[in-house]
Scaffold this motif. Structure first.
Motif, short mmCIF file in Angstrom:
data_model
loop_
_atom_site.label_atom_id
_atom_site.label_comp_id
_atom_site.label_asym_id
_atom_site.label_seq_id
_atom_site.Cartn_x
_atom_site.Cartn_y
_atom_site.Cartn_z
N ALA A 239 0.64 -1.04 -0.23
CA ALA A 239 -0.09 -0.04 0.08
C ALA A 239 0.67 1.12 -0.13
CB ALA A 239 -0.98 0.07 1.29
N MET A 240 2.19 1.25 0.45
CA MET A 240 3.00 2.28 0.46
C MET A 240 3.48 2.61 -1.09
SD MET A 240 6.54 0.54 2.41
CE MET A 240 5.35 0.20 3.91
N PRO A 241 4.09 3.84 -1.08
CA PRO A 241 4.71 4.05 -2.48
C PRO A 241 5.79 3.04 -2.90
CG PRO A 241 4.67 6.11 -1.04
CD PRO A 241 3.90 5.01 -0.13
N ARG A 404 -2.29 3.70 -2.85
CA ARG A 404 -0.89 4.16 -3.09
C ARG A 404 -0.90 5.09 -4.00
NH1 ARG A 404 2.18 -0.21 -5.83
NH2 ARG A 404 1.54 0.81 -7.69
N GLU A 408 0.09 9.36 -3.74
CA GLU A 408 1.11 9.82 -4.44
C GLU A 408 0.81 11.12 -5.44
OE1 GLU A 408 2.37 6.70 -6.88
OE2 GLU A 408 3.79 5.83 -5.28
#
Length: 427
Positions: A239-241, A404, A408
């Motif tokens: 789920a994170m960049p 994600r 961003e």
């Protein structure tokens, strides 16, 4: 006598003017943001709030000047979003707002009265809290409206992530990350990049020598979570960049990573904590029902009596549920299937229907249940624990990728919006 009265009136007017002047001096414009302004009282209120939270969490803070800079930046972004919402005509009605606040209270196992009391204990006026929630909802709507269309997800991305999730199995790593962003403009020069890299290296040196991460984040970070000490909360590796995921994979608690360059600047990460992902299971129910809708011809009492009669026939073995549903049920989606609703998450049903199902054992019939749709006779066929079907995996993969990319693109959108705005900080 007239002279005395005129003199008294003059003195009164002067005193009134002084009083008004004194009131005006209690507040001033701190920042001009496009067509709006940020008042000094707003800046101070946010700083006071951060200080209260820091004191409650025993967290040290940087200098008041650094704190003020971050507070002003937070309020600039807020002002730009609220101005955009006004141009877009986004409004939140009082009933919508009250429902949201009721949901917040319910999530804390409280009601609105208890929430009011808790806010009073913390020195927060309920009306101020109410308007803060309204603004948060409005800003969320603005972000969704402007950022969602910038997010594009291909089927290949979903399939790739599903494959990766299957390879990793049920135990996937989750990280609680600290984040410091040393930002540069959206179109940086070589000098901008070099200066940002130099600042990032200094921050990294401070952190490696034992400086408090949260304090440095509040003082130096350009990230959205700066005032929270850079805490991004718990994030699934997927789920994170992507930039972060590749950098922190395999890292242990308290490790510092970076600087990592992106289009926004240089990122420094700290693994605040790690934990394994627990297997997510969802209870599903298989049920069927007969729906009778009261009307001018059919009263509430008669509709309920019909279902009581059906229940008695079923329990005595005198009737078949499917046949009754096909003949009498007014739910077009299930009547032709004999009232069968199939396997589903009970949370998908309206509260009255869901609550009735929760009380039943497999095979058992409910008493007639009144919902917004009419009167139901429900039979619970069975329960099961769902271990994520392929469709659920794809839904989860899509949501992870969307979250994600949305995060961003939100950063990019905010930076572009700020770069295009007229901003004047009045010293």
């Amino acid at each position: 006598m007239k002279f005395i009265i005129r003199a008294l009136l003059l003195v009164s007017a002067v005193l009134s003017f002084c009083s008004v002047a004194e009131e005006i001096l209690l507040d001033r414009v701190a920042v001009i943001v496009d067509q709006g302004v940020i008042l000094e009282s707003e800046v101070q209120a946010l700083i006071d709030d951060v200080k209260r939270n820091a004191e409650a969490n025993n967290q040290s803070l940087p200098s008041d000047r650094a704190l003020r800079t971050q507070a002003i930046e937070r309020l600039i972004i807020k002002s730009l979003q609220l101005q955009m919402a006004q141009r877009m005509g986004i409004q939140i009605s009082d009933p919508q707002l009250e429902q949201t606040i009721a949901n917040i209270a319910a999530n804390q196992n409280a009601d609105i009265d208890e929430l009011r009391k808790q806010l009073a204990l913390e020195g927060i006026a309920y009306e101020d809290y109410r308007e803060d929630i309204r603004e948060e909802i409005i800003m969320g709507e603005v972000r969704r409206a402007n950022v969602r269309r910038r997010v594009y997800i291909t089927e290949q991305e979903i399939n790739t992530l599903v494959d990766l999730m299957e390879q990793q199995g049920a135990e996937q790593a989750e990280y609680r990350l600290g984040h410091i962003l040393i930002g540069f403009p959206s179109e940086p020069t070589d000098e901008d990049i070099a200066a940002a890299r130099s600042r990032a290296d200094k921050v990294l040196s401070l952190l490696n020598s034992g400086s408090d991460f949260a304090k440095i984040a509040i003082a130096s970070s350009s990230g959205n979570e700066a005032l929270e000490g850079g805490d991004m909360g718990w994030l699934n590796i997927n789920a994170m960049p992507t930039l972060f995921a590749e950098a922190i994979q395999g890292k242990e608690k308290d490790e510092i990573v970076g600087p990592i360059r992106s289009g926004a600047g240089f990122h420094i990460l700290k693994v605040l904590d790690t934990r394994g992902i627990e297997k997510v299971t969802v209870e599903e129910v298989n049920s069927r029902h007969i729906l009778i809708k009261p009307s001018i011809i059919l009263s509430e009492e008669k509709a309920k009596a019909m279902l009581l009669d059906f229940k008695a026939q079923l329990e005595n073995g005198e009737a078949d549920f499917a046949e009754l549903a096909k003949e009498y049920s007014e739910d077009p989606g299930s009547a032709l299937r004999g009232g069968d609703l199939g396997w589903t998450d009970p949370n998908n049903y309206v509260p009255a229907f869901k609550d009735a199902l929760a009380q039943l054992s497999p095979g058992e019939y409910s008493e007639p249940v009144r919902s917004v749709h009419g009167w139901h006779l429900i039979q619970l066929i069975d329960r099961r624990i769902d271990d994520a079907t392929e469709r659920r995996k794809e839904d989860k993969a899509y949501q992870l990728i969307f979250n994600r990319k949305f995060a961003e693109e939100t950063e990019n959108w905010i930076r572009e919006m700020r770069d295009a705005a007229y901003i004047e900080v009045i010293e």
